[in-house]
Design a protein around this motif. Structure first.
Motif, mmCIF file in Angstrom:
data_model
loop_
_atom_site.group_PDB
_atom_site.id
_atom_site.type_symbol
_atom_site.label_atom_id
_atom_site.label_comp_id
_atom_site.label_asym_id
_atom_site.label_seq_id
_atom_site.Cartn_x
_atom_site.Cartn_y
_atom_site.Cartn_z
ATOM 1 N N GLN A 34 0.641 -1.029 0.076
ATOM 2 C CA GLN A 34 -0.047 -0.571 -0.274
ATOM 3 C C GLN A 34 0.963 0.987 -0.116
ATOM 4 O OE1 GLN A 34 -2.931 -0.389 0.066
ATOM 5 N NE2 GLN A 34 -2.778 -2.560 -0.103
ATOM 6 N N ARG A 57 5.316 6.850 -0.236
ATOM 7 C CA ARG A 57 4.093 7.370 1.116
ATOM 8 C C ARG A 57 3.116 6.366 0.729
ATOM 9 N NH1 ARG A 57 2.925 13.568 -1.190
ATOM 10 N NH2 ARG A 57 5.039 14.200 -1.568
ATOM 11 N N GLN A 58 2.626 6.188 2.058
ATOM 12 C CA GLN A 58 1.346 5.323 2.620
ATOM 13 C C GLN A 58 0.060 5.891 2.888
ATOM 14 O OE1 GLN A 58 4.568 2.579 4.362
ATOM 15 N NE2 GLN A 58 2.887 1.275 4.106
ATOM 16 N N LEU A 59 -0.691 6.222 2.619
ATOM 17 C CA LEU A 59 -1.684 6.790 3.366
ATOM 18 C C LEU A 59 -1.845 7.346 5.136
ATOM 19 C CD1 LEU A 59 -4.415 5.618 1.377
ATOM 20 C CD2 LEU A 59 -4.290 7.484 1.330
ATOM 21 N N GLY A 60 -1.693 8.594 5.318
ATOM 22 C CA GLY A 60 -1.991 8.262 7.094
ATOM 23 C C GLY A 60 -0.467 8.701 7.537
ATOM 24 N N GLN A 61 0.030 8.360 7.216
ATOM 25 C CA GLN A 61 1.738 8.558 7.125
ATOM 26 C C GLN A 61 2.711 9.189 6.167
ATOM 27 O OE1 GLN A 61 3.669 4.289 8.185
ATOM 28 N NE2 GLN A 61 1.686 3.014 8.238
ATOM 29 N N GLU A 62 3.600 9.698 7.232
ATOM 30 C CA GLU A 62 4.644 10.662 6.822
ATOM 31 C C GLU A 62 5.088 9.849 5.324
ATOM 32 O OE1 GLU A 62 5.033 14.165 6.994
ATOM 33 O OE2 GLU A 62 2.958 14.156 8.295
ATOM 34 N N TYR A 237 -2.706 10.775 -2.703
ATOM 35 C CA TYR A 237 -1.574 11.317 -1.874
ATOM 36 C C TYR A 237 -1.080 12.804 -1.993
ATOM 37 C CZ TYR A 237 -1.235 6.294 -1.848
ATOM 38 O OH TYR A 237 -1.333 3.945 -1.730
#
Length: 351
Positions: A34, A57-62, A237
């Motif tokens: 993901q 990038r991963q959703l919800g993460q820096e 993203y």
């Protein structure tokens, strides 16, 4: 029934059950799920570039950076749309000497006809492609009508007169998520039928009674058919999406005009009560951007190509491309196995 999607029971011979399953056993393999790679991190080394890592990038993460160790090589295999997009996002197009990065997008134009039969033909059963014929891969000059010849530019007519007009293979196919006129399966068909009391009788009279003949037609690589960045539109993203510019070549339109009447006659001889053209050719049918090739074309000179014969980006010492984007022509067959073979060849050279 899962054509157009990943197989939920791993029944297809995809990389999920072949390459990934084998590589997972290696001690130095790590799969990041993901994740979206948004940039190739690089540094200038004299007259060349060296990739030093990737930012993802991963959703919800820096955003995170995966660094490359000294001597590592970075392989990009995003396909003919996502690979040039990543190069543009990374600013690597500034080092392309050919001006061909992102250009010569090919996707196969698909002349097609659909036949509706009075009896069940059960097109929804079995494998997606049931029969394939090569008879129209090259259509002889003396079989082409005036309306077809008029579509050909003068510079192509001599070649067509001597060699014939190159078309492609013709396949009889079943339901798929990308097919027009309700051929995407039961739900897609139902959406094309009248609602109310007439809906169920209409569905009973049409489901399982269609055959689509589709030509995998060789489209001509054109510099103007290209992938760039749309800086005004961003994905989930926050990264600019690809902008696709595509116009069929006059030869593609000539093939369309020649092939559709022939495929229509095949369906009529087979007993179809109703026939209709169902051409899936971009940009008439935009979701047909499936057989993606070109945009990072391979060659022998940095002045005329984006990568060399080993798939290495000409201006970088450790950056490689191994997907359908390196192909310089499309051919008239489904490109899946050819793309896999090219990637396998390049991987063996790199090893």
């Amino acid at each position: 029934m899962c054509s157009g999607y990943g197989c939920p029971i791993d029944a297809k011979n995809s990389t999920l059950v072949t390459a990934i399953e084998a590589i997972e056993k290696l001690p130095n393999f790590r799969l990041v799920e993901q994740a979206m790679v948004s940039e190739i991190v690089w540094e200038k080394v004299g007259a060349t570039v060296r990739a030093t890592g990737v930012r993802y990038r991963q959703l919800g993460q820096e955003p995170a950076v995966e660094p490359l160790a000294p001597g590592d090589r970075l392989i990009v295999a995003g396909d003919a749309i996502e690979t040039p997009r990543l190069f543009f996002l990374s600013g690597l197009d500034a080092f392309d000497q050919s001006g061909q990065l992102g250009r010569n997008l090919m996707t196969h134009h698909i002349p097609a006809t659909i036949g509706f039969f009075p009896e069940l033909v059960s097109n929804h059963r079995g494998v997606y492609t049931t029969h394939v014929i090569d008879d129209l891969y090259v259509m002889p000059w003396d079989t082409l009508g005036r309306q077809v010849l008029d579509l050909l530019p003068l510079e192509l007519r001599d070649g067509a007169r001597r060699l014939g007009l190159k078309g492609g293979t013709v396949a009889a196919v079943g339901p798929s998520a990308g097919d027009p006129l309700g051929l995407g399966g039961l739900i897609a068909l139902a959406q094309t039928l009248p609602w109310g009391e007439a809906h169920i009788p209409a569905l009973q009279a049409s489901f399982g009674r269609q055959i689509l003949l589709a030509m995998i037609a060789d489209d001509v690589p054109q510099s103007g058919n290209r992938v760039t960045l749309d800086t005004a539109t961003h994905d989930v993203y926050g990264v600019p999406v690809s902008r696709i510019e595509y116009t069929p070549h006059p030869r593609d339109l000539a093939v369309l005009a020649a092939a559709v009447p022939i495929m229509t006659s095949i369906l009529e001889y087979a007993g179809a009560a109703i026939t209709a053209a169902a051409t899936a050719t971009p940009p008439i049918y935009p979701s047909q951007f499936q057989h993606r090739m070109g945009t990072m074309r391979m060659g022998t000179s940095p002045d005329a190509s984006v990568v060399d014969a080993d798939g290495r980006y000409w201006s970088a010492e450790n950056l490689y491309v191994m997907d359908g984007s390196v192909m310089v022509s499309a051919g008239g067959y489904n490109p899946t196995e050819t793309i896999q073979a090219v990637a396998w060849m390049l991987a063996e050279r790199l090893a």
